[in-house]
Design a protein around this motif. Sequence first.
Motif, PDB file in Angstrom:
ATOM      1  N   ILE A  86      11.143  -3.325  15.121  1.00  0.00           N
ATOM      2  CA  ILE A  86       9.896  -3.698  14.468  1.00  0.00           C
ATOM      3  C   ILE A  86      10.199  -4.189  13.054  1.00  0.00           C
ATOM      4  N   THR A  87       9.461  -5.185  12.635  1.00  0.00           N
ATOM      5  CA  THR A  87       9.524  -5.714  11.276  1.00  0.00           C
ATOM      6  C   THR A  87       8.091  -5.841  10.791  1.00  0.00           C
ATOM      7  N   ILE A  88       7.789  -5.268   9.612  1.00  0.00           N
ATOM      8  CA  ILE A  88       6.437  -5.387   9.077  1.00  0.00           C
ATOM      9  C   ILE A  88       6.470  -5.706   7.588  1.00  0.00           C
ATOM     10  N   ARG A  89       5.414  -6.370   7.140  1.00  0.00           N
ATOM     11  CA  ARG A  89       5.207  -6.697   5.727  1.00  0.00           C
ATOM     12  C   ARG A  89       3.861  -6.121   5.339  1.00  0.00           C
ATOM     13  N   ILE A  90       3.855  -5.327   4.257  1.00  0.00           N
ATOM     14  CA  ILE A  90       2.627  -4.672   3.808  1.00  0.00           C
ATOM     15  C   ILE A  90       2.397  -5.002   2.345  1.00  0.00           C
ATOM     16  N   VAL A  91       1.193  -5.446   2.021  1.00  0.00           N
ATOM     17  CA  VAL A  91       0.783  -5.668   0.640  1.00  0.00           C
ATOM     18  C   VAL A  91      -0.202  -4.555   0.304  1.00  0.00           C
ATOM     19  N   LYS A  92       0.077  -3.817  -0.780  1.00  0.00           N
ATOM     20  CA  LYS A  92      -0.753  -2.683  -1.161  1.00  0.00           C
ATOM     21  C   LYS A  92      -1.212  -2.855  -2.597  1.00  0.00           C
ATOM     22  N   ALA A  93      -2.474  -2.525  -2.845  1.00  0.00           N
ATOM     23  CA  ALA A  93      -3.013  -2.563  -4.198  1.00  0.00           C
ATOM     24  C   ALA A  93      -4.052  -1.467  -4.325  1.00  0.00           C
ATOM     25  N   GLY A  94      -4.214  -0.978  -5.549  1.00  0.00           N
ATOM     26  CA  GLY A  94      -5.235   0.039  -5.693  1.00  0.00           C
ATOM     27  C   GLY A  94      -5.384   0.574  -7.089  1.00  0.00           C
ATOM     28  N   PHE A  95      -6.533   1.199  -7.286  1.00  0.00           N
ATOM     29  CA  PHE A  95      -6.838   1.966  -8.480  1.00  0.00           C
ATOM     30  C   PHE A  95      -7.627   3.165  -7.976  1.00  0.00           C
TER      31      PHE A  95
END
Length: 144
Positions: free
Chosen positions: A31-40
């Motif tokens: 498996i190969t995954i790309r995750i973009v995460k952002a938060g406050f």
Amino acid sequence: MKVLSALRVGLLALVALIGAASMASAADGTITIRIVKAGFVVGGSAGDGVLTFQGRKYPLSVGGLSYGFTFGASETRLHGTVKNIQRPSDVSGVYAQGGAGAAFGKGAQAVILTNQNGAVLELSGEQKGVIVSLDLSGLALSLK
């Protein structure tokens, strides 16, 4: 008495055989995954990936939500194996994780996650961005 004992031994052997057959039918994939995460405080993540299983490629959608102390944004690229699946749809589900971390620039990542279907992800990769987190998060994978 001997008949009852023989029946017990036979029953135990049958249970062991059934368990071995179900374990034998489980397989591994990559498996190969790309995750973009952002938060406050509350964070969100989205991404995509590819499951390779029994010679075929299956596109994946990745989403998630985290709650706790999260500040910043990052992109993580992970690759590894998925174990204990019998069909591609077994990888779909929610993978829960609690943790703490920080990334400034580039940082290495490694994680082992399990979903409700028994699929086990063993992933490693790299995270880029500026993010500090101490949170509970859930990662949802689904076949596109």
